[in-house]
Enzyme design. Structure first.
Site, mmCIF file in Angstrom:
data_model
loop_
_atom_site.group_PDB
_atom_site.id
_atom_site.type_symbol
_atom_site.label_atom_id
_atom_site.label_comp_id
_atom_site.label_asym_id
_atom_site.label_seq_id
_atom_site.Cartn_x
_atom_site.Cartn_y
_atom_site.Cartn_z
ATOM 1 N N HIS A 200 0.794 -1.228 0.000
ATOM 2 C CA HIS A 200 0.000 0.000 0.000
ATOM 3 C C HIS A 200 0.827 1.278 0.000
ATOM 4 O O HIS A 200 0.283 2.352 -0.198
ATOM 5 C CB HIS A 200 -0.909 0.023 1.239
ATOM 6 N N ARG A 201 2.140 1.197 0.185
ATOM 7 C CA ARG A 201 2.930 2.420 0.304
ATOM 8 C C ARG A 201 3.038 3.139 -1.044
ATOM 9 O O ARG A 201 3.145 2.496 -2.097
ATOM 10 C CB ARG A 201 4.322 2.110 0.850
#
Length: 368
Positions: A200-201
């Site tokens: 998700h980064r």
């Protein structure tokens, strides 16, 4: 007053709230609404036994500036109205920094749980948040010895710093018997052997070129073993557009609650992630963890755990090694980080109880 806004905060706050409650301290919980979907928020309160939030600011998403501004405005209103004697913040999300800034300007003392973590990568918004919050905090609760060293190097006085262990591990150990991987596999119709993945980064999911490369590598992993990925809203559109689901052995799931997610991780042959918390959870669960980042603010999960930093190009080969039973240069599984024993919440509560009883004026320790 505890300030929580995103799912990692809930997991860290639960043992602290519980331990303070056992000591009879008055407390309240403000949910900023940074994570607002039921699967990213409300389910965690139910599963972790957190009290219903006294306030939900319902800030929602937005750019960093928009979200932080909305958080500061809402939190200022609550702080003025409720006059808390101490504000406790967790981790490194925008809610954490916003609460620290507002409290400091109103001369309300701040305690930061998970202080001192450093990736030394200023491109990460989390690095900005945690560094600034530590400078604002009257009490810095560190999860590992190197975090204490970082705070000392930055001039944080020793009387503000407490090495207490990791409250996220308290939550994990207290619920070990609830992480039923077999039941989860049956309910979600998952394969018996799989690699669990979560990404998700921004560095991994925002650039279409990087996403395409990561998807290609995950497909190479799926050629060897099924890949199961609960898809975080942060990366859903880019990963879908890059064709992640087009491999027959890639299984995409909606976000999972805490119990289901840790059960998924516990049953994995390995985990591929860019999450900080997952690096810690796999360290205790003894599951090989491949972190798709060039750095980590949690190096203790490498020196005392099952974590290894990896590039996308290394990923298929490292999974092959794990499947073959070969080592991937991680620590011995018995080498658990110090004080990761399930009692961090109690240690934090003890310090907070002593500190609040001895404070003569708000903000008395700031700058000491």
């Amino acid at each position: 007053m505890h300030i929580v806004g995103a799912r990692p905060n809930f997991v860290k706050a639960a043992p602290v709230v519980s331990a303070l409650d056992a000591r009879g301290l008055r407390q309240s919980v403000v949910h900023t609404g940074q994570h607002y979907d039921d699967r990213m928020s409300a389910v965690f309160f139910r599963e972790l036994g957190l009290p219903r939030p006294d306030v939900d600011l319902e800030v929602g998403s937005g750019s960093h500036a928009e979200q932080t501004a909305a958080l500061m405005t809402g939190l200022e209103r609550e702080f003025i109205e409720r006059s808390p004697g101490l504000v406790v913040v967790y981790g490194d999300v925008n809610s954490t920094l916003a609460a620290g800034l507002v409290a400091a300007k109103l001369h309300i003392p701040v305690a930061h749980v998970e202080a001192g973590l450093r990736s030394f990568d200023w491109s990460m918004p989390e690095e900005v948040n945690r560094r600034l919050t530590d400078q604002l905090a009257d009490l810095c609760f560190a999860t590992s010895p190197e975090a204490v060293g970082h705070l000392a190097a930055e001039g944080v006085s020793v009387d503000r710093v407490h090495l207490v262990g990791n409250p996220m591990i308290d939550t994990l150990l207290a619920r070990l018997d609830r992480f039923d991987t077999a039941a989860l596999r049956e309910r979600l119709e998952l394969p018996e052997s799989y690699v669990a993945a979560t990404l998700h980064r921004p560095a991994n999911v925002d650039d279409p070129g990087i996403v395409a490369r990561l998807v290609a590598r995950l497909h190479e992993v799926a050629d060897q073993i099924d890949v199961v990925m609960p898809v975080h809203p942060r990366g859903r559109a880019s990963l879908t557009a890059a064709g992640l689901a087009e491999h027959p052995r890639v299984h995409l799931l909606e976000p999972l609650g805490y119990i289901d997610f840790v059960a998924l991780v516990r049953g994995g042959t390995a985990v591929v992630t860019d999450s900080g918390g997952v690096q810690e959870e796999t360290t205790i669960l003894g599951v090989p963890c491949l972190t798709l980042r060039p750095n980590t603010e949690r190096p203790i999960t490498i020196t005392h755990g099952s974590n290894r930093l990896a590039t996308d190009s290394e990923l298929p080969g490292l999974v092959s090694k794990i499947l073959a039973g070969e080592g991937i240069d991680t620590a011995a599984l018995a080498d658990v980080p110090p004080l990761w024993d399930g009692k961090a919440g109690e240690r934090i509560a003890a310090v907070l109880a002593d500190w609040t009883s001895g404070v003569s004026a708000p903000g008395a320790n700031r700058g000491a």
